[in-house]
Design a protein around this motif. Structure first.
Motif, mmCIF file in Angstrom:
data_model
loop_
_atom_site.group_PDB
_atom_site.id
_atom_site.type_symbol
_atom_site.label_atom_id
_atom_site.label_comp_id
_atom_site.label_asym_id
_atom_site.label_seq_id
_atom_site.Cartn_x
_atom_site.Cartn_y
_atom_site.Cartn_z
ATOM 1 N N LEU A 38 0.821 -1.208 0.000
ATOM 2 C CA LEU A 38 0.000 0.000 0.000
ATOM 3 C C LEU A 38 0.856 1.260 0.000
ATOM 4 N N ALA A 39 1.974 1.234 0.699
ATOM 5 C CA ALA A 39 2.893 2.383 0.709
ATOM 6 C C ALA A 39 3.475 2.612 -0.685
ATOM 7 N N ARG A 40 3.816 1.544 -1.386
ATOM 8 C CA ARG A 40 4.323 1.679 -2.763
ATOM 9 C C ARG A 40 3.244 2.261 -3.682
ATOM 10 N N ALA A 41 2.017 1.788 -3.519
ATOM 11 C CA ALA A 41 0.914 2.304 -4.335
ATOM 12 C C ALA A 41 0.677 3.783 -4.053
ATOM 13 N N ARG A 42 0.759 4.190 -2.773
ATOM 14 C CA ARG A 42 0.612 5.604 -2.413
ATOM 15 C C ARG A 42 1.713 6.430 -3.058
ATOM 16 N N ALA A 43 2.947 5.966 -2.963
ATOM 17 C CA ALA A 43 4.078 6.706 -3.533
ATOM 18 C C ALA A 43 3.919 6.854 -5.044
ATOM 19 N N THR A 44 3.464 5.801 -5.691
ATOM 20 C CA THR A 44 3.236 5.857 -7.137
ATOM 21 C C THR A 44 2.148 6.873 -7.475
ATOM 22 N N ALA A 45 1.066 6.880 -6.711
ATOM 23 C CA ALA A 45 -0.022 7.834 -6.958
ATOM 24 C C ALA A 45 0.452 9.265 -6.762
ATOM 25 N N VAL A 46 1.260 9.512 -5.737
ATOM 26 C CA VAL A 46 1.778 10.861 -5.484
ATOM 27 C C VAL A 46 2.622 11.326 -6.671
ATOM 28 N N VAL A 47 3.493 10.470 -7.179
ATOM 29 C CA VAL A 47 4.326 10.813 -8.335
ATOM 30 C C VAL A 47 3.447 11.085 -9.555
ATOM 31 N N GLU A 48 2.442 10.254 -9.780
ATOM 32 C CA GLU A 48 1.557 10.445 -10.930
ATOM 33 C C GLU A 48 0.775 11.752 -10.833
ATOM 34 N N THR A 69 4.674 18.941 -2.573
ATOM 35 C CA THR A 69 4.097 18.891 -3.910
ATOM 36 C C THR A 69 2.582 18.698 -3.784
ATOM 37 N N VAL A 70 1.876 18.861 -4.885
ATOM 38 C CA VAL A 70 0.430 18.653 -4.889
ATOM 39 C C VAL A 70 0.103 17.214 -4.493
ATOM 40 N N GLY A 71 0.843 16.272 -5.023
ATOM 41 C CA GLY A 71 0.601 14.867 -4.691
ATOM 42 C C GLY A 71 0.767 14.586 -3.210
ATOM 43 N N GLU A 72 1.793 15.162 -2.605
ATOM 44 C CA GLU A 72 2.013 14.950 -1.177
ATOM 45 C C GLU A 72 0.885 15.550 -0.347
ATOM 46 N N VAL A 73 0.409 16.721 -0.750
ATOM 47 C CA VAL A 73 -0.673 17.367 0.005
ATOM 48 C C VAL A 73 -1.973 16.576 -0.142
ATOM 49 N N ILE A 74 -2.281 16.106 -1.349
ATOM 50 C CA ILE A 74 -3.494 15.303 -1.540
ATOM 51 C C ILE A 74 -3.389 13.998 -0.742
ATOM 52 N N ASP A 75 -2.197 13.414 -0.683
ATOM 53 C CA ASP A 75 -2.000 12.196 0.108
ATOM 54 C C ASP A 75 -2.256 12.476 1.588
ATOM 55 N N GLU A 111 -3.874 24.081 3.318
ATOM 56 C CA GLU A 111 -2.584 23.982 2.624
ATOM 57 C C GLU A 111 -2.789 23.670 1.143
ATOM 58 N N TYR A 112 -3.722 22.760 0.839
ATOM 59 C CA TYR A 112 -4.028 22.431 -0.556
ATOM 60 C C TYR A 112 -4.549 23.666 -1.291
ATOM 61 N N HIS A 113 -5.457 24.386 -0.658
ATOM 62 C CA HIS A 113 -6.016 25.594 -1.270
ATOM 63 C C HIS A 113 -4.915 26.614 -1.550
ATOM 64 N N PHE A 126 9.643 25.799 -9.056
ATOM 65 C CA PHE A 126 9.972 24.664 -9.865
ATOM 66 C C PHE A 126 11.325 24.168 -9.396
ATOM 67 N N PRO A 127 11.702 22.902 -9.536
ATOM 68 C CA PRO A 127 10.908 21.893 -10.206
ATOM 69 C C PRO A 127 9.681 21.520 -9.360
ATOM 70 N N PHE A 128 8.598 21.175 -10.056
ATOM 71 C CA PHE A 128 7.347 20.894 -9.374
ATOM 72 C C PHE A 128 7.347 19.494 -8.785
ATOM 73 N N THR A 129 7.850 18.551 -9.549
ATOM 74 C CA THR A 129 7.980 17.200 -9.015
ATOM 75 C C THR A 129 9.359 17.094 -8.388
ATOM 76 N N LYS A 130 9.460 16.435 -7.280
ATOM 77 C CA LYS A 130 10.754 16.331 -6.609
ATOM 78 C C LYS A 130 11.723 15.583 -7.512
ATOM 79 N N GLY A 131 12.831 16.227 -7.759
ATOM 80 C CA GLY A 131 13.831 15.632 -8.628
ATOM 81 C C GLY A 131 13.571 15.899 -10.097
ATOM 82 N N GLY A 132 12.491 16.633 -10.418
ATOM 83 C CA GLY A 132 12.158 16.925 -11.818
ATOM 84 C C GLY A 132 12.965 18.075 -12.363
ATOM 85 N N ALA A 133 12.892 18.247 -13.656
ATOM 86 C CA ALA A 133 13.605 19.337 -14.302
ATOM 87 C C ALA A 133 12.728 20.566 -14.372
ATOM 88 N N SER A 134 13.355 21.727 -14.318
ATOM 89 C CA SER A 134 12.573 22.969 -14.407
ATOM 90 C C SER A 134 12.524 23.465 -15.824
#
Length: 134
Positions: A38-48, A69-75, A111-113, A126-134
């Motif tokens: 379940l933790a792996r599935a959560r991490a995948t969803a956050v990245v997506e 990131t947005v994914g982390e806040v939604i999680d 925080e999400y708002h 930016f970068p918006f995704t952790k480790g992503g390119a700007s």
């Protein structure tokens, strides 16, 4: 927030991800033996989520520091909502504990708002995704 509990609230990818994360957090409470999966599935969803948002946003004018990131806040919002609802439905939990859980959920929603507004006004770093390119 309603999307966390109701899969068919609105046809939007972020609503679908919120529902998925809510389902995964409920699974963590109901199936502790499946924590790793379940933790792996959560991490995948956050990245997506982060990738989906990153592809659709304008680049900000000035990078500003941001803790999440947005994914982390939604999680975190899904986790807080699942826990607050569970405590409320139990009935044998101290009122102060239930109140604190709903207050925590409110803080994550705020925080999400704030993050969504920063993205809309091109103030998100930016970068918006952790480790992503700007």
């Amino acid at each position: 927030m309603r999307a966390i509990r109701d899969r068919h609230i609105v046809e939007h990818p972020l609503a679908a991800f919120a529902w998925l994360l809510g389902t995964l957090h409920r699974g963590l409470l109901e199936h502790p033996d499946e924590q790793q999966r379940l933790a792996r599935a959560r991490a995948t969803a956050v990245v997506e989520i982060n990738e989906w948002v990153d592809l659709r946003r304008s680049r900000p004018l000035v990078p500003l520091p941001s803790p999440a990131t947005v994914g982390e806040v939604i999680d975190r919002m899904a986790q807080a909502q699942v826990m607050a609802y569970r405590l409320l439905m139990r009935g044998d939990v101290e009122k102060l504990v239930v109140h604190y859980a709903w207050h925590r959920l409110g803080r994550v929603v705020d925080e999400y708002h704030d993050l969504a507004e920063a993205i809309e006004h091109r103030q998100h770093p930016f970068p918006f995704t952790k480790g992503g390119a700007s």
